[in-house]
Design a protein around this motif. Structure first.
Motif, PDB file in Angstrom:
ATOM      1  N   CYS A 178      -6.912  -2.067   1.126  1.00 39.16           N
ATOM      2  CA  CYS A 178      -5.912  -2.173   2.203  1.00 39.16           C
ATOM      3  C   CYS A 178      -6.628  -2.364   3.545  1.00 39.16           C
ATOM      4  O   CYS A 178      -7.507  -1.575   3.905  1.00 39.16           O
ATOM      5  CB  CYS A 178      -5.048  -0.907   2.245  1.00 39.16           C
TER       6      CYS A 178
ATOM      7  N   GLY B  41       2.464   1.070   3.616  1.00 40.30           N
ATOM      8  CA  GLY B  41       3.130  -0.181   3.251  1.00 40.30           C
ATOM      9  C   GLY B  41       2.469  -1.475   3.677  1.00 40.30           C
ATOM     10  O   GLY B  41       3.083  -2.537   3.553  1.00 40.30           O
TER      11      GLY B  41
ATOM     12  N   CYS C 282       0.844  -1.208   0.000  1.00 37.34           N
ATOM     13  CA  CYS C 282       0.000   0.000   0.000  1.00 37.34           C
ATOM     14  C   CYS C 282       0.875   1.252   0.000  1.00 37.34           C
ATOM     15  O   CYS C 282       1.878   1.319   0.723  1.00 37.34           O
ATOM     16  CB  CYS C 282      -0.890  -0.018   1.243  1.00 37.34           C
TER      17      CYS C 282
ATOM     18  N   CYS D  42      -5.454  -1.935   6.505  1.00 39.16           N
ATOM     19  CA  CYS D  42      -4.954  -1.112   7.619  1.00 39.16           C
ATOM     20  C   CYS D  42      -5.765   0.166   7.838  1.00 39.16           C
ATOM     21  O   CYS D  42      -6.272   0.404   8.935  1.00 39.16           O
ATOM     22  CB  CYS D  42      -3.488  -0.779   7.408  1.00 39.16           C
ATOM     23  N   HIS D  43      -5.887   1.001   6.828  1.00 41.06           N
ATOM     24  CA  HIS D  43      -6.596   2.276   7.010  1.00 41.06           C
ATOM     25  C   HIS D  43      -7.632   2.512   5.925  1.00 41.06           C
ATOM     26  O   HIS D  43      -8.042   3.651   5.698  1.00 41.06           O
ATOM     27  CB  HIS D  43      -5.600   3.450   7.051  1.00 41.06           C
TER      28      HIS D  43
HETATM   29  S1  FES Z   1      -1.251   1.365   4.981  1.00 40.00           S
HETATM   30 FE1  FES Z   1      -2.824   1.058   3.543  1.00 40.00          FE
HETATM   31  S2  FES Z   1      -4.250   2.521   4.061  1.00 40.00           S
HETATM   32 FE2  FES Z   1      -2.694   2.826   5.487  1.00 40.00          FE
END
Ligand code: FES
Length: 208
Positions: A156, A127, A123, A158-159
């Motif tokens: 992604c 990352g 990402c 994560c966020h």
């Molecule tokens: S690392 Fe992918 S959205 Fe934050």
């Protein structure tokens, strides 16, 4: 016959008054005794003084050697064993239509007929590894000034960043599209070779 007075005088003058030994005198006496003992040590045997002297020299040499080693070690860079950025991923016929995720490389290799391309699974926000989401039905999208039907997207975990099937970011904090890497065919055995040190444009296609 001597008188009582003169007898007493004579006795007093014969008496020896020994002064108590001072600390300094005591140390000097011990030192003199040690030196005398060393001098009397049989030849061929190591005297205490020469032993202590050798011990001191040895400790000094050891300290110097330590300093020299530390200096030489600081001149040598720490070796970093990094993964090679250019590697083979297999023969073209090992890839079916669509995308294949190479987990250890965090990479997607796509095949469309005789063409191939590679997209990073890292990402562009921080990352994390993006996931490829297969869509239930093709979705018409517009990205980079063109319209196309996509079969999958990248999300992604994560966020919450989201990317279209061509890698273009369209939601979440990701600042830019996913990276594309150069693909080529190995001249020795015909395998596909990915070069992750070379980013290429989203239109890059290798035809085999
Ligand atoms: S690392 Fe992918 S959205 Fe934050």
């Amino acid at each position: 016959m001597k008188s009582g007075k003169s007898w007493l005088k004579a006795r007093i003058s014969n008496l020896k008054f020994e002064k108590p030994e001072s600390e300094r005198e005591r140390l000097d006496r011990i030192k003199a005794e040690v030196l005398a003992a060393d001098a009397e040590a049989p030849s061929g045997k190591t005297s205490r003084r020469s032993f202590l002297s050798k011990l001191g020299i040895g400790a000094t040499l050891l300290a110097i050697a330590g300093q020299v080693y530390a200096h030489l070690r600081s001149l040598k860079p720490n070796v970093l064993y990094e993964e090679p950025r250019r590697f083979k991923v297999g023969a073209p016929d090992q890839f079916g239509e669509g995308g294949k995720f190479l987990e250890d490389k965090r990479l997607f290799v796509f095949r469309q007929g005789k063409t191939f391309y590679a997209i990073s699974a890292s990402c562009t926000h921080l990352g994390c590894t993006v996931k490829m989401q297969k869509l239930n039905q093709p979705k018409r999208v517009k990205a980079r000034g063109r319209e196309f039907d996509e079969q999958y997207e990248f999300h992604c975990p994560c966020h919450g960043s989201k990317y279209y099937g061509d890698g273009t970011n369209y939601a979440g904090p990701a600042p830019r599209p996913l990276d594309y890497f150069k693909l080529e065919v190995a001249p020795d055995d015909g395998q596909l070779v990915v070069d992750m040190s070379q980013s290429v444009g989203q239109d890059f296609r290798l035809t085999v």
